[in-house]
Design an enzyme around this catalytic site. Structure first.
Site, mmCIF file in Angstrom:
data_model
loop_
_atom_site.group_PDB
_atom_site.id
_atom_site.type_symbol
_atom_site.label_atom_id
_atom_site.label_comp_id
_atom_site.label_asym_id
_atom_site.label_seq_id
_atom_site.Cartn_x
_atom_site.Cartn_y
_atom_site.Cartn_z
ATOM 1 N N ASP A 161 -47.428 -57.807 24.982
ATOM 2 C CA ASP A 161 -48.148 -56.935 25.905
ATOM 3 C C ASP A 161 -47.169 -55.866 26.386
ATOM 4 O O ASP A 161 -46.147 -56.191 26.981
ATOM 5 C CB ASP A 161 -48.649 -57.788 27.077
ATOM 6 C CG ASP A 161 -49.338 -56.946 28.134
ATOM 7 O OD1 ASP A 161 -50.117 -56.071 27.738
ATOM 8 O OD2 ASP A 161 -49.085 -57.163 29.321
ATOM 9 N N THR A 182 -51.925 -50.795 26.930
ATOM 10 C CA THR A 182 -50.592 -50.466 27.462
ATOM 11 C C THR A 182 -49.639 -50.077 26.339
ATOM 12 O O THR A 182 -48.817 -49.189 26.501
ATOM 13 C CB THR A 182 -50.000 -51.668 28.220
ATOM 14 O OG1 THR A 182 -50.204 -52.834 27.447
ATOM 15 C CG2 THR A 182 -50.661 -51.831 29.559
ATOM 16 N N THR A 183 -49.767 -50.754 25.204
ATOM 17 C CA THR A 183 -48.869 -50.459 24.084
ATOM 18 C C THR A 183 -49.170 -49.075 23.519
ATOM 19 O O THR A 183 -48.270 -48.274 23.309
ATOM 20 C CB THR A 183 -49.035 -51.517 22.968
ATOM 21 O OG1 THR A 183 -48.952 -52.799 23.572
ATOM 22 C CG2 THR A 183 -47.967 -51.390 21.936
ATOM 23 N N ASP A 193 -56.292 -59.133 29.896
ATOM 24 C CA ASP A 193 -56.714 -57.938 29.146
ATOM 25 C C ASP A 193 -58.181 -58.061 28.735
ATOM 26 O O ASP A 193 -58.959 -57.119 28.875
ATOM 27 C CB ASP A 193 -55.853 -57.757 27.878
ATOM 28 C CG ASP A 193 -54.470 -57.204 28.226
ATOM 29 O OD1 ASP A 193 -54.201 -57.065 29.428
ATOM 30 O OD2 ASP A 193 -53.679 -56.917 27.321
#
Length: 544
Positions: A63, A96-97, A395
């Protein structure tokens, strides 16, 4: 005339100042470095990172936000890159990545223009224009409406989110948990939609068992046991009272002095204390509950009275747990026992029981009629696996929440990036505007890279598909993250929520704009000890 002038020092001696092109290029390098750390964590074939924190604990995750949270960086530009992963996580919970990878690529796209001596504000203007066009396209012709009632479609979207994570193996279980939890906590009060996962969907991690045993309880679970061993541990259809006050004698706030003349006064004092506790218990017993939860303590005497009346008491609950129980069983939290009435008693729960899991006792208040709060019970082999599962589940919960709040979808697997890139290229604006279009291709490229496909061949084929696409609707050709082949995302059923994508693009482009605006970094560090000359003249002499 001006021959013997001393040099004027504006900044103190140990202040470092860098300015101009050098700073801009350094910022770009820092952004790229952070993006490179994260790049292998994108897509279904993502690698995990193992991080050691200063205390010696380990974190294993893919994550983006969790990784960057653990890394300590020196460069100020890299710090602001880490900040955007946190923003993305708080706002939409997923992506987020990709936001980091995209921001790094946006910065890299600006580098050649800076080397051609183009002023940063020109680049920024083009970036802004591109962002407006992207948002416009996404909201109109590139996204499709989703019917929230269609459970299969909702599950498909959440599955696409979970597929890139560690719990991808148990994706159907994770999807079911996420959708159940979000449906439970969704509250529709006269037109206002509220989905508060953070407060009302609590994740409880219990080491042991297998991941398959995880579930969403139709109620609440807390890590507590009854206060007195003889109290009942299994009650069907319990009447529940929730208190915010302690069931013991009130003590003085600070030091309290009491003067006693005769010894009978002392006995009377103890008697008053007992009478007070008895009165409090009588107030509770009057509404005939089976179960009392309080956030404060319960004295031995109060336990005795409650036990005689056949009431089970549980003490020292967290405020948040108390709120969740109130939502689940329909009780009201009462501050003073005198004010207890029939309507404050919660009768919505179907079962209260205490089970021993592992070596701890847990209280279950389950089988609620219409719970508006729930507990997600996670089981797993070790603490690390549980932590990673919890992060992944968060998530999935956020994605499900975004869908309920804004039910629009875009195609996943890099298809939407490619479509936006094509639309921007067709506008035929030279310079940094086109660079944004090329920068967007980093997402499909990274997906292909991470599963070991031939990147150049895959991207060329994908570009051709999008360029030659004629038909109505969205061109949904993208990269299959498992095999690296080009597939139609409609057929494959990989969709992403529009809210996540919009936030990703906005954050990435705006961060790139922010970092390109910087042309001066002044870093001052105070010297330890008082050996620093204070007045400017002394400093100037020290320089000579």
């Amino acid at each position: 005339m001006f021959g013997g002038q001393q040099p004027i020092l504006v900044l103190s001696q140990n202040t470092k100042r860098e300015s101009g092109r050098k700073v801009q290029l350094e910022n770009i390098q820092a952004g790229k470095a952070i993006a490179d750390v994260i790049r292998t964590c994108l897509g279904p074939q993502a690698m995990l990172k193992m991080l050691m924190d200063p205390m010696g604990g380990i974190v294993m995750t893919n994550d983006g936000n969790a990784i960057l949270r653990e890394i300590t960086v020196q460069h100020p530009a890299a710090k602001s890159m880490i900040e955007i992963a946190r923003t993305q996580d708080e706002e939409v919970g997923d992506g987020t990545t990709s936001v980091i990878v995209l921001a790094g690529e946006m910065l890299a796209a600006a580098e050649p223009f800076l080397q051609q001596q183009i002023h940063p504000t020109v680049i920024i203007r083009a970036y802004r224009e591109a962002l407006e066009d992207i948002v416009g396209h996404l909201q109109s012709d590139l996204s499709v409406q989703l019917d929230v009632k269609d459970k299969a479609k909702m599950a498909e979207v959440v599955k696409a989110c979970v597929g890139t994570k560690f719990i991808g193996k148990w994706s159907s279980l994770a999807v079911k948990i996420a959708l159940d939890a979000v449906n439970t906590v969704t509250l529709n009060e006269n037109g206002r939609l509220e989905v508060d996962i953070k407060r009302y969907a609590k994740v409880e991690k219990i080491p042991g068992g297998a991941i398959e045993e995880s579930c969403v309880l139709k109620g609440i679970m807390i890590n507590k046991d009854v206060t007195h061993p003889k109290m009942r541990r299994y009650i069907e259809n319990p009447r529940i009272v929730l208190l915010d006050c302690s069931l013991e004698y009130k003590k003085g706030e600070s030091q309290t002095n009491v003067e006693i003349i005769g010894e009978q006064d002392f006995t009377r004092m103890l008697q008053i204390e007992e009478e007070f506790v008895q009165r409090v218990c009588a107030d509770i017993i009057a509404v005939k509950p089976d179960l009392v939860f309080t956030e404060k303590g319960v004295s031995d005497l109060a336990q005795h009275y409650l036990l005689k009346a056949g009431i089970t008491a549980i003490r020292r609950l967290r405020k948040t747990d108390n709120l969740r129980i109130a939502r689940a069983c329909g009780a009201t939290i009462v501050n003073r026992t005198e004010e207890l009435t029939e309507k404050d008693v919660g009768t919505g729960a179907g079962l209260f029981e205490i089970k021993k899991i592992g070596d701890e006792y847990f209280t279950f208040v389950t089988e609620c009629k219409d719970p508006k709060a729930c507990t997600i019970l996670l089981r797993g082999a070790s603490k690390d696996i549980l932590n990673e599962t919890e992060r992944n589940l968060q998530d999935a919960l956020h994605v499900a929440r975004n869908l309920v709040l804004e039910p629009r979808l875009v195609a996943g697997g890099g298809a939407v990036e490619m479509a936006v890139s094509q639309l921007l290229t067709r506008k035929q604006v030279k310079g940094p505007y086109t660079a944004v279009a090329h920068a967007l291709e980093i997402i499909p490229r990274t997906l292909a890279q991470n599963c070991g496909a031939n990147t150049i061949r895959a991207l060329t084929a994908l570009r051709a598909k999008h360029a030659s696409y004629i038909g109505d609707g969205v061109c949904a050709w993208g990269i299959d993250g498992e095999s690296g082949e080009i597939v139609d995302m409609n057929a494959k059923g990989i969709w992403e929520p529009l809210a996540v994508k919009l936030q990703t693009y906005k954050t990435a482009v705006e961060t790139a704009i922010l970092l390109l605006r910087i042309d001066d970094i002044v870093s001052g560090s105070k010297k330890r000890g008082g050996n620093e000359p204070t007045n400017p003249a002394a400093m100037a002499q020290g320089q000579e």
